[in-house]
Design a protein around this motif. Structure first.
Motif, PDB file in Angstrom:
ATOM      1  N   UNK A   1       0.737  -1.083   0.230  1.00 35.74           N
ATOM      2  CA  UNK A   1      -0.086  -0.030   0.209  1.00 35.74           C
ATOM      3  C   UNK A   1       0.745   1.028  -0.154  1.00 35.74           C
ATOM      4  N   UNK A   2       2.133   1.200   0.696  1.00 30.79           N
ATOM      5  CA  UNK A   2       2.780   2.361   0.850  1.00 30.79           C
ATOM      6  C   UNK A   2       3.463   2.638  -0.592  1.00 30.79           C
ATOM      7  N   UNK A   3       3.526   1.570  -1.336  1.00 28.14           N
ATOM      8  CA  UNK A   3       4.317   1.668  -2.659  1.00 28.14           C
ATOM      9  C   UNK A   3       3.204   2.394  -3.721  1.00 28.14           C
ATOM     10  N   UNK A   4       1.963   1.800  -3.473  1.00 32.21           N
ATOM     11  CA  UNK A   4       0.943   2.266  -4.366  1.00 32.21           C
ATOM     12  C   UNK A   4       0.894   3.834  -4.266  1.00 32.21           C
ATOM     13  N   UNK A   5       0.701   4.327  -3.050  1.00 34.40           N
ATOM     14  CA  UNK A   5       0.376   5.671  -2.652  1.00 34.40           C
ATOM     15  C   UNK A   5       1.497   6.560  -3.090  1.00 34.40           C
ATOM     16  N   UNK A   6       2.729   6.011  -2.992  1.00 30.36           N
ATOM     17  CA  UNK A   6       3.875   6.870  -3.179  1.00 30.36           C
ATOM     18  C   UNK A   6       3.971   7.019  -4.890  1.00 30.36           C
ATOM     19  N   UNK A   7       3.598   5.999  -5.390  1.00 29.58           N
ATOM     20  CA  UNK A   7       3.415   6.120  -6.965  1.00 29.58           C
ATOM     21  C   UNK A   7       2.632   7.241  -7.374  1.00 29.58           C
ATOM     22  N   UNK A   8       1.521   7.151  -6.912  1.00 26.32           N
ATOM     23  CA  UNK A   8       0.336   8.116  -7.224  1.00 26.32           C
ATOM     24  C   UNK A   8       0.939   9.575  -6.662  1.00 26.32           C
ATOM     25  N   UNK A   9       1.628   9.593  -5.652  1.00 24.46           N
ATOM     26  CA  UNK A   9       1.965  10.929  -5.503  1.00 24.46           C
ATOM     27  C   UNK A   9       3.142  11.699  -6.305  1.00 24.46           C
ATOM     28  N   UNK A  10       3.949  10.654  -6.900  1.00 26.97           N
ATOM     29  CA  UNK A  10       4.936  10.979  -7.684  1.00 26.97           C
ATOM     30  C   UNK A  10       4.333  11.495  -9.136  1.00 26.97           C
ATOM     31  N   UNK A  11       3.430  10.742  -9.509  1.00 27.88           N
ATOM     32  CA  UNK A  11       2.897  11.195 -10.895  1.00 27.88           C
ATOM     33  C   UNK A  11       2.088  12.519 -10.687  1.00 27.88           C
ATOM     34  N   UNK A  12       1.206  12.720  -9.611  1.00 26.26           N
ATOM     35  CA  UNK A  12       0.653  13.897  -9.317  1.00 26.26           C
ATOM     36  C   UNK A  12       1.547  15.126  -9.113  1.00 26.26           C
ATOM     37  N   UNK A  13       2.651  14.831  -8.493  1.00 32.21           N
ATOM     38  CA  UNK A  13       3.694  15.952  -8.231  1.00 32.21           C
ATOM     39  C   UNK A  13       4.256  16.327  -9.388  1.00 32.21           C
ATOM     40  N   UNK A  14       4.489  15.625 -10.334  1.00 35.01           N
ATOM     41  CA  UNK A  14       5.265  15.952 -11.511  1.00 35.01           C
ATOM     42  C   UNK A  14       4.219  16.505 -12.522  1.00 35.01           C
ATOM     43  N   UNK A  15       3.022  16.096 -12.477  1.00 31.06           N
ATOM     44  CA  UNK A  15       2.000  16.577 -13.309  1.00 31.06           C
ATOM     45  C   UNK A  15       1.664  18.153 -12.972  1.00 31.06           C
ATOM     46  N   UNK A  16       1.832  18.463 -11.883  1.00 36.36           N
ATOM     47  CA  UNK A  16       1.668  19.700 -10.795  1.00 36.36           C
ATOM     48  C   UNK A  16       2.884  20.711 -11.071  1.00 36.36           C
ATOM     49  N   UNK A  17       4.031  20.017 -11.569  1.00 33.82           N
ATOM     50  CA  UNK A  17       5.341  20.821 -11.602  1.00 33.82           C
ATOM     51  C   UNK A  17       6.294  21.071 -10.493  1.00 33.82           C
ATOM     52  N   UNK A  18       5.948  20.256  -9.486  1.00 36.30           N
ATOM     53  CA  UNK A  18       6.697  20.054  -8.204  1.00 36.30           C
ATOM     54  C   UNK A  18       7.594  18.739  -8.697  1.00 36.30           C
ATOM     55  N   UNK A  19       8.672  18.734  -9.349  1.00 37.47           N
ATOM     56  CA  UNK A  19       9.640  17.621  -9.847  1.00 37.47           C
ATOM     57  C   UNK A  19      10.423  17.210  -8.908  1.00 37.47           C
ATOM     58  N   UNK A  20      10.737  17.966  -7.878  1.00 37.97           N
ATOM     59  CA  UNK A  20      11.742  17.446  -6.822  1.00 37.97           C
ATOM     60  C   UNK A  20      10.960  16.530  -6.023  1.00 37.97           C
ATOM     61  N   UNK A  21       9.806  16.988  -5.577  1.00 37.86           N
ATOM     62  CA  UNK A  21       8.812  16.064  -4.781  1.00 37.86           C
ATOM     63  C   UNK A  21       8.344  14.846  -5.711  1.00 37.86           C
ATOM     64  N   UNK A  22       8.349  14.996  -7.026  1.00 37.95           N
ATOM     65  CA  UNK A  22       7.936  13.761  -7.738  1.00 37.95           C
ATOM     66  C   UNK A  22       8.922  12.905  -7.755  1.00 37.95           C
ATOM     67  N   UNK A  23      10.261  13.431  -7.793  1.00 34.95           N
ATOM     68  CA  UNK A  23      11.306  12.413  -7.826  1.00 34.95           C
ATOM     69  C   UNK A  23      11.575  11.559  -6.606  1.00 34.95           C
ATOM     70  N   UNK A  24      11.514  12.471  -5.485  1.00 35.31           N
ATOM     71  CA  UNK A  24      11.490  11.687  -4.113  1.00 35.31           C
ATOM     72  C   UNK A  24      10.470  10.654  -4.031  1.00 35.31           C
ATOM     73  N   UNK A  25       9.326  10.868  -4.340  1.00 34.63           N
ATOM     74  CA  UNK A  25       7.987   9.922  -3.968  1.00 34.63           C
ATOM     75  C   UNK A  25       8.469   8.767  -5.227  1.00 34.63           C
ATOM     76  N   UNK A  26       8.938   8.823  -6.291  1.00 33.55           N
ATOM     77  CA  UNK A  26       9.260   7.816  -7.329  1.00 33.55           C
ATOM     78  C   UNK A  26      10.200   7.044  -6.499  1.00 33.55           C
ATOM     79  N   UNK A  27      11.309   7.648  -5.993  1.00 35.09           N
ATOM     80  CA  UNK A  27      12.382   6.886  -5.358  1.00 35.09           C
ATOM     81  C   UNK A  27      11.825   5.799  -4.183  1.00 35.09           C
TER      82      UNK A  27
END
Length: 651
Positions: free
Chosen positions: A425-451
């Motif tokens: 569940x943690x993995x699924x939620x982190x992936x969703x946050x990564x996609x949302x952050x990148x779409x909103x322009x917060x690329x650093x947050x997107x990268x951390x969530x993806x990792x």
């Protein structure tokens, strides 16, 4: 008769090498030739005749124009001419006397003359100074006017009979356009067009430098789909007579029709010519119609609709108006479809099996895949309650089946096979946050969530999830302009993905690497990757992925100076984007790429149209910075065109 003989003798005695220079008050050569050949004048006939009679330079020009009409007869034609009354000496003498005594006819009288089909002969006879020359030719002219239609008549007939090109030609009657022919297909040439080509060949040696004849040959080649030759002849005519209307119109049409054969830069050139013509003559119906059609072909639909509206003001009824209305309505419908937005089904609707459901899902498969990653996966597996949302799980399985059947993409089904583990569940939620952050322009947050998602998917032994999370990290790096690290991750991942069936992730990763290679300046590998991406994305039938590959390919080709390849990719992408109608931003991206190409090729009028289109596509987009940049760029182009008021407005 003595006055006639003196004037004619003076005209006959003038030699081209003895001509005096034409003065500021002299009529243009085009007016002189049209007086001798067609009678379509911008000045009064009598005024022009008086000037020619008293100006050696213009008299020589007129004599040359008259002599150009003396086409040698064949033996058969000569025998028939000798039998005409007009060949008899008595008849010719009486005609000469009448020419001296008859006052100048008005243009209306000329058009109402019984000899309407021999307009050239009538107008020539109106010129007393040339009477003896013209009397000598009168039998030939009368014979030919009865026996053979003029080249202009033949070409208008050829167009009206079959409309071999979609662009309009001046003076032709309406006929519905059929289908495009090949550029060198002459198998469907009409009898009138074949006869026109014969006339052109007959006159080649004698009239090769006559702008009106060159324009006639250009139109003949245009209607025969010999676009290269048509362009060459129209340009030659304009080099001699820059304002010649028929040559300007047909040059634009030849470019436009050649542009329809996978040469979109030629369509841009047609718009360049027609836009300048339209500024000079905004009421010219043929110019407005052809400009609207060229804009439509270029994918500048808002601009095309503007011109269709303008045309219908000038010509509100009839065949041409009906066609303009149909095209305008079709363009307006595509524009409306782009602005409607997208409504996707909820998990409950997707989970219900029914007729047509799979087709409806597949129509927006990539949007559903994105929605599944951000919403359905957390709904199904991201909560603490065991089992999660059953409808979301069912919808995910249905989507996975559609992706496998329609796109040979096994990623989602393989992902759903391993959904257990404390950290899943943690993995699924982190992936969703990564996609949302990148779409909103917060690329650093997107990268951390993806990792973080990669770590948790690894703990859960979900390899498919790891690949998806790693792609999101690569995407963050590219958007952050971290080209070196992006390439270092994307290269090995590309190799690993080749042995999987994860089509969407595989091609997206390759696209990201292509862009990172470009940023690093490794254009050779970027170009090679680009060509594979276009082919692969088209093969798996993901429309949005294919559009992305086309956009990146056009950008890469343009960076290397391969403008024609860039034009093709950009035009194909823009056409497909309008057809899909699912993303105004994607359409905007292709239109702005046209700005780059137009600027590099110095097509400033086309650039103005493209930038104006980009603002229309953006509309009231909330990104005020992007709209400001688009307005600023258009203002710069308006200044370059000398449109200071428009530039001030956009600034």
């Amino acid at each position: 008769m003595q006055r006639l003989e003196i004037g004619a003798a003076r005209l006959l005695s003038l030699k081209p090498e003895e001509r005096t220079a034409m003065q500021a008050g002299c009529p243009g050569e085009r007016d002189i030739r049209e007086l001798a050949a067609q009678g379509q004048l911008d000045v009064e006939v009598e005024e022009l005749m008086n000037h020619i009679a008293n100006c050696d330079a213009c008299a020589v020009k007129f004599r040359e124009a008259v002599e150009d009409l003396a086409i040698p007869l064949t033996a058969e034609e000569q025998r028939e001419v000798e039998g005409l009354q007009s060949s008899q000496p008595d008849w010719q003498t009486q005609l000469a006397h009448r020419l001296v005594k008859t006052p100048t006819a008005s243009p209306i009288q000329i058009r109402q003359s019984p000899l309407v089909d021999s307009r050239r002969a009538v107008l020539k006879w109106l010129l007393p100074a040339a009477a003896l020359i013209l009397v000598a030719f009168s039998s030939v002219v009368v014979y030919r006017s009865i026996k053979k239609p003029s080249l202009d008549q033949l070409l208008l007939t050829a167009y009206s009979e079959s409309r071999p090109v979609e662009m309009r030609i001046a003076g032709a009657e309406y006929r519905k356009f059929g289908v495009y022919r090949g550029p060198d297909d002459s198998s469907e040439d009409s009898p009138a067009l074949l006869e026109a080509r014969k006339q052109i060949q007959t006159d080649l040696a004698r009239r090769g430098n006559d702008p009106i004849w060159l324009a006639g040959r250009a139109r003949t080649e245009l209607l025969a789909h010999k676009f290269d030759a048509a362009i060459q002849d129209a340009q030659a005519a304009l080099a001699i007579s820059p304002g010649l209307r028929i040559a300007r119109l047909d040059l634009a049409s030849a470019y436009a029709e050649r542009g329809a054969k996978d040469r979109p830069w030629d369509t841009a050139q047609a718009i360049e010519i027609l836009t300048k013509f339209h500024e000079e003559q905004p009421q010219d119906r043929v110019v407005v119609f052809n400009l609207a059609l060229a804009l439509e072909r270029a994918g500048l639909l808002h601009k095309a609709v503007e011109q269709w509206h303008a045309y219908l003001v000038l010509d509100p009824s009839g065949g041409w108006a009906d066609e303009a209305k149909r095209k305008m309505e079709a363009d307006e419908e595509r524009i409306k479809r782009l602005s409607r937005g997208l409504t996707l089904m909820a998990p409950r609707e997707v989970a219900q099996d029914g007729p047509g459901l799979e087709d409806e899902i597949d129509q927006h498969a990539e949007d559903y895949l994105r929605l599944a990653t951000v919403q359905w996966l957390p709904q199904a597996f991201g909560g603490r309650a065991q089992g999660g949302n059953a409808e979301a799980r069912a919808a995910l399985h249905k989507l996975g089946e559609v992706l496998e059947r329609r796109h040979r993409d096994t990623w989602l089904l393989e992902f759903l096979r391993t959904v257990k583990g404390r950290t899943f569940p943690l993995a699924v939620n982190a992936l969703a946050r990564a996609v949302s952050s990148n779409n909103s322009g917060d690329y650093e947050a997107g990268r951390r969530s993806a990792q973080l998602a990669q770590i948790h998917f690894s703990e859960s032994r979900n390899g498919a999830g790891q690949f998806r999370a790693r792609f999101e990290e690569i995407y963050s790096l590219r958007l952050s302009h971290n080209a070196a690290q992006c390439d270092s991750l994307a290269g090995p991942m590309q190799s690993l993905l080749r042995s999987t069936g994860y089509q969407w992730i595989r091609i997206q990763t390759s696209l990201e690497r292509q862009e990172c290679l470009s940023m690093k300046g490794d254009m050779g590998r970027a170009l090679a990757t680009s060509r594979g991406n276009v082919t692969d994305s088209e093969a798996v039938h993901y429309p949005q992925l294919y559009l992305r590959a086309l956009f990146f390919a056009g950008d890469t080709e343009a960076s290397l100076g391969n403008l024609r390849s860039a034009w093709r990719h950009t035009h194909d992408g823009l056409t497909a984007s309008w057809s899909s109608g699912d993303s105004a931003m994607r359409t905007y991206s292709f239109v702005t790429e046209l700005d780059l190409l137009a600027d590099q090729s110095r097509r400033i009028a086309f650039d103005e149209a493209a930038l104006s289109e980009s603002l229309k596509v953006l509309g009231a987009d909330p990104d005020s910075l992007m709209r400001a940049m688009a307005n600023h760029r258009l203002a710069q182009v308006e200044l370059e065109l000398g449109h200071s008021d428009a530039a001030r407005e956009y600034f």
